[in-house]
Write a protein that holds these residues in place. Sequence first.
Motif, PDB file in Angstrom:
ATOM      1  N   TYR A 108      12.159 -12.139  -0.854  1.00 62.80           N
ATOM      2  CA  TYR A 108      10.982 -11.397  -1.319  1.00 62.80           C
ATOM      3  C   TYR A 108      10.855 -11.451  -2.840  1.00 62.80           C
ATOM      4  N   LYS A 109      11.973 -11.589  -3.534  1.00 58.51           N
ATOM      5  CA  LYS A 109      11.933 -11.599  -4.994  1.00 58.51           C
ATOM      6  C   LYS A 109      11.001 -12.690  -5.529  1.00 58.51           C
ATOM      7  N   ARG A 110      11.043 -13.867  -4.914  1.00 53.11           N
ATOM      8  CA  ARG A 110      10.224 -14.979  -5.401  1.00 53.11           C
ATOM      9  C   ARG A 110       8.828 -14.977  -4.788  1.00 53.11           C
ATOM     10  N   LEU A 111       8.715 -14.468  -3.545  1.00 51.94           N
ATOM     11  CA  LEU A 111       7.442 -14.584  -2.842  1.00 51.94           C
ATOM     12  C   LEU A 111       6.560 -13.341  -2.987  1.00 51.94           C
ATOM     13  N   GLY A 112       7.162 -12.157  -3.014  1.00 51.01           N
ATOM     14  CA  GLY A 112       6.394 -10.918  -3.033  1.00 51.01           C
ATOM     15  C   GLY A 112       5.370 -10.832  -4.151  1.00 51.01           C
ATOM     16  N   PRO A 113       5.753 -11.078  -5.399  1.00 54.86           N
ATOM     17  CA  PRO A 113       4.770 -11.009  -6.490  1.00 54.86           C
ATOM     18  C   PRO A 113       3.644 -12.021  -6.347  1.00 54.86           C
ATOM     19  N   LYS A 114       3.944 -13.208  -5.799  1.00 56.54           N
ATOM     20  CA  LYS A 114       2.892 -14.212  -5.579  1.00 56.54           C
ATOM     21  C   LYS A 114       1.878 -13.706  -4.559  1.00 56.54           C
ATOM     22  N   ILE A 115       2.364 -13.095  -3.493  1.00 58.16           N
ATOM     23  CA  ILE A 115       1.472 -12.552  -2.472  1.00 58.16           C
ATOM     24  C   ILE A 115       0.618 -11.430  -3.051  1.00 58.16           C
ATOM     25  N   TYR A 116       1.222 -10.566  -3.838  1.00 57.23           N
ATOM     26  CA  TYR A 116       0.507  -9.433  -4.425  1.00 57.23           C
ATOM     27  C   TYR A 116      -0.669  -9.896  -5.290  1.00 57.23           C
ATOM     28  N   ASN A 117      -0.525 -11.082  -5.896  1.00 56.30           N
ATOM     29  CA  ASN A 117      -1.561 -11.627  -6.782  1.00 56.30           C
ATOM     30  C   ASN A 117      -2.388 -12.734  -6.127  1.00 56.30           C
ATOM     31  N   MET A 118      -2.260 -12.881  -4.821  1.00 57.95           N
ATOM     32  CA  MET A 118      -2.975 -13.909  -4.072  1.00 57.95           C
ATOM     33  C   MET A 118      -4.495 -13.688  -4.135  1.00 57.95           C
ATOM     34  N   LYS A 119      -5.236 -14.767  -4.265  1.00 60.40           N
ATOM     35  CA  LYS A 119      -6.695 -14.694  -4.271  1.00 60.40           C
ATOM     36  C   LYS A 119      -7.215 -14.545  -2.839  1.00 60.40           C
ATOM     37  N   ILE A 120      -8.077 -13.561  -2.635  1.00 57.77           N
ATOM     38  CA  ILE A 120      -8.624 -13.261  -1.317  1.00 57.77           C
ATOM     39  C   ILE A 120     -10.036 -13.817  -1.212  1.00 57.77           C
ATOM     40  N   ARG A 121     -10.363 -14.319  -0.027  1.00 60.52           N
ATOM     41  CA  ARG A 121     -11.706 -14.825   0.234  1.00 60.52           C
ATOM     42  C   ARG A 121     -12.442 -13.843   1.148  1.00 60.52           C
ATOM     43  N   SER A 122     -13.730 -13.781   1.009  1.00 59.31           N
ATOM     44  CA  SER A 122     -14.522 -12.829   1.793  1.00 59.31           C
ATOM     45  C   SER A 122     -14.473 -13.142   3.288  1.00 59.31           C
ATOM     46  N   THR A 123     -14.132 -14.379   3.640  1.00 63.43           N
ATOM     47  CA  THR A 123     -14.077 -14.775   5.052  1.00 63.43           C
ATOM     48  C   THR A 123     -12.691 -14.583   5.672  1.00 63.43           C
ATOM     49  N   ASP A 124     -11.729 -14.147   4.882  1.00 59.44           N
ATOM     50  CA  ASP A 124     -10.365 -13.939   5.406  1.00 59.44           C
ATOM     51  C   ASP A 124     -10.334 -12.818   6.437  1.00 59.44           C
ATOM     52  N   VAL A 125      -9.482 -12.984   7.441  1.00 63.66           N
ATOM     53  CA  VAL A 125      -9.188 -11.913   8.387  1.00 63.66           C
ATOM     54  C   VAL A 125      -7.673 -11.726   8.396  1.00 63.66           C
ATOM     55  N   PHE A 126      -7.235 -10.539   8.017  1.00 68.45           N
ATOM     56  CA  PHE A 126      -5.807 -10.204   8.012  1.00 68.45           C
ATOM     57  C   PHE A 126      -5.475  -9.366   9.243  1.00 68.45           C
ATOM     58  N   LEU A 127      -4.352  -9.679   9.863  1.00 64.37           N
ATOM     59  CA  LEU A 127      -3.780  -8.818  10.891  1.00 64.37           C
ATOM     60  C   LEU A 127      -2.477  -8.275  10.340  1.00 64.37           C
ATOM     61  N   VAL A 128      -2.385  -6.950  10.225  1.00 62.88           N
ATOM     62  CA  VAL A 128      -1.233  -6.300   9.607  1.00 62.88           C
ATOM     63  C   VAL A 128      -0.550  -5.414  10.647  1.00 62.88           C
ATOM     64  N   THR A 129       0.746  -5.588  10.796  1.00 62.30           N
ATOM     65  CA  THR A 129       1.506  -4.769  11.744  1.00 62.30           C
ATOM     66  C   THR A 129       2.942  -4.625  11.272  1.00 62.30           C
ATOM     67  N   VAL A 130       3.609  -3.581  11.743  1.00 62.29           N
ATOM     68  CA  VAL A 130       5.062  -3.581  11.764  1.00 62.29           C
ATOM     69  C   VAL A 130       5.453  -4.575  12.862  1.00 62.29           C
ATOM     70  N   PRO A 131       6.514  -5.375  12.665  1.00 62.90           N
ATOM     71  CA  PRO A 131       6.887  -6.326  13.719  1.00 62.90           C
ATOM     72  C   PRO A 131       7.007  -5.662  15.089  1.00 62.90           C
ATOM     73  N   LYS A 132       6.662  -6.413  16.112  1.00 64.18           N
ATOM     74  CA  LYS A 132       6.794  -6.009  17.508  1.00 64.18           C
ATOM     75  C   LYS A 132       5.821  -4.903  17.885  1.00 64.18           C
ATOM     76  N   SER A 133       4.623  -4.976  17.339  1.00 59.84           N
ATOM     77  CA  SER A 133       3.582  -3.981  17.632  1.00 59.84           C
ATOM     78  C   SER A 133       2.396  -4.581  18.377  1.00 59.84           C
ATOM     79  N   GLY A 134       2.638  -5.688  19.097  1.00 58.99           N
ATOM     80  CA  GLY A 134       1.544  -6.354  19.781  1.00 58.99           C
ATOM     81  C   GLY A 134       0.852  -7.373  18.901  1.00 58.99           C
ATOM     82  N   THR A 135       1.590  -7.910  17.931  1.00 64.41           N
ATOM     83  CA  THR A 135       0.997  -8.781  16.924  1.00 64.41           C
ATOM     84  C   THR A 135       0.431 -10.068  17.525  1.00 64.41           C
ATOM     85  N   THR A 136       1.247 -10.786  18.287  1.00 68.58           N
ATOM     86  CA  THR A 136       0.811 -12.080  18.822  1.00 68.58           C
ATOM     87  C   THR A 136      -0.388 -11.910  19.747  1.00 68.58           C
TER      88      THR A 136
END
Length: 341
Positions: free
Chosen positions: A47-75
């Motif tokens: 996470y040390k190398r990837l987390g800050p990159k994700i936090y500053n990631m450019k978002i597009r208006s057409t993006d769809v995010f699915l956010v879950t705690v693992p094992k919450s019916g994600t797939t």
Amino acid sequence: MDKSICFPFEIRDLDHEKTAEVTKHFTGLQIKYVQVGPEKYYFCEGYKRLGPKIYNMKIRSTDVFLVTVPKSGTTWTQELIWLLKNDFDYNSAKAVPITQRFPLLEQSMTHNSEIARSHLNVDNGTEKQTQMTKILSMCGFEVLQKASSPRYIKTHLPLSLLPQELLGTAKVVYVARDPRDVAVSYYNHVRLMLTFGFQGDFKKFWHFFLNSLVSWTPYFSHVKEAWVMRNHPNVLFMFYEELCKDLPSSIRRVASFLDKPVTEEQVARLCDHLSFDNFKKNQAVNYENLRELGLLREGYSFMRKGKAGGWRDYFDEELSAQAQRWIDDNLRGTDLRFPDA
């Protein structure tokens, strides 16, 4: 970390005592761990190398995010969203793995090519080794940076650690599940995946889950962040139990949120596609390719029962009482309640 990147959260190494306890029972990866921000979100040190990159990631208006705690019916929800947004293209859904259609944003956080190679029981340089290394070390962040729109993005990161402009720009579906069922499913997952190498019974795993020493926890901090934002126009907050109890209504609700009108015939066919029996047989979503590569423990499968309330088979009277106290303590002062299974 690049000092020019904006990242307002402290990343601290897990203390030696806790690290020793974790690595004693999770013998697969043998990596270090960190805790992030005031909630002490728990991740491997990638996470040390990837987390800050994700936090500053450019978002597009057409993006769809699915956010879950693992094992919450994600797939299950990934497949639902992808088919709605792709005009019910069942042929592609069955031919192309869900991991390619709907990548995990933080995929390479846990695995890199060196770790991937360490889990291969094959000779160096073989086609099988090359394939497994590619699967385990794939960087979802980099793949998504290059992907064409619309992008479908799966993540287990909490909202606070996701890109700053996310909610103001893109659509976010959040799915929550009773934490006792999450713990049971997570336990079976770490038993299934040989890369975890978990040594212990459910009580031992519950200890780690309760004390936020499994990746992407603490559980309640994660869910409550999303619950607070449930009325945001770009957020759809759902419960796994609702999906199980009334899948047709849940499909219509997601379709409306994503501005995709559906007919009753389309809903019925999607329900059939998502039924547990059909889903378990679907090679594009059940991760059985990992078994062929030697990553799955025999006698376990990625798709287990597909139901709510199964935690009762694992919790004895003592654990049930402990879990209820923990849930009550964390829900006190909120109006968050989990539907009955």
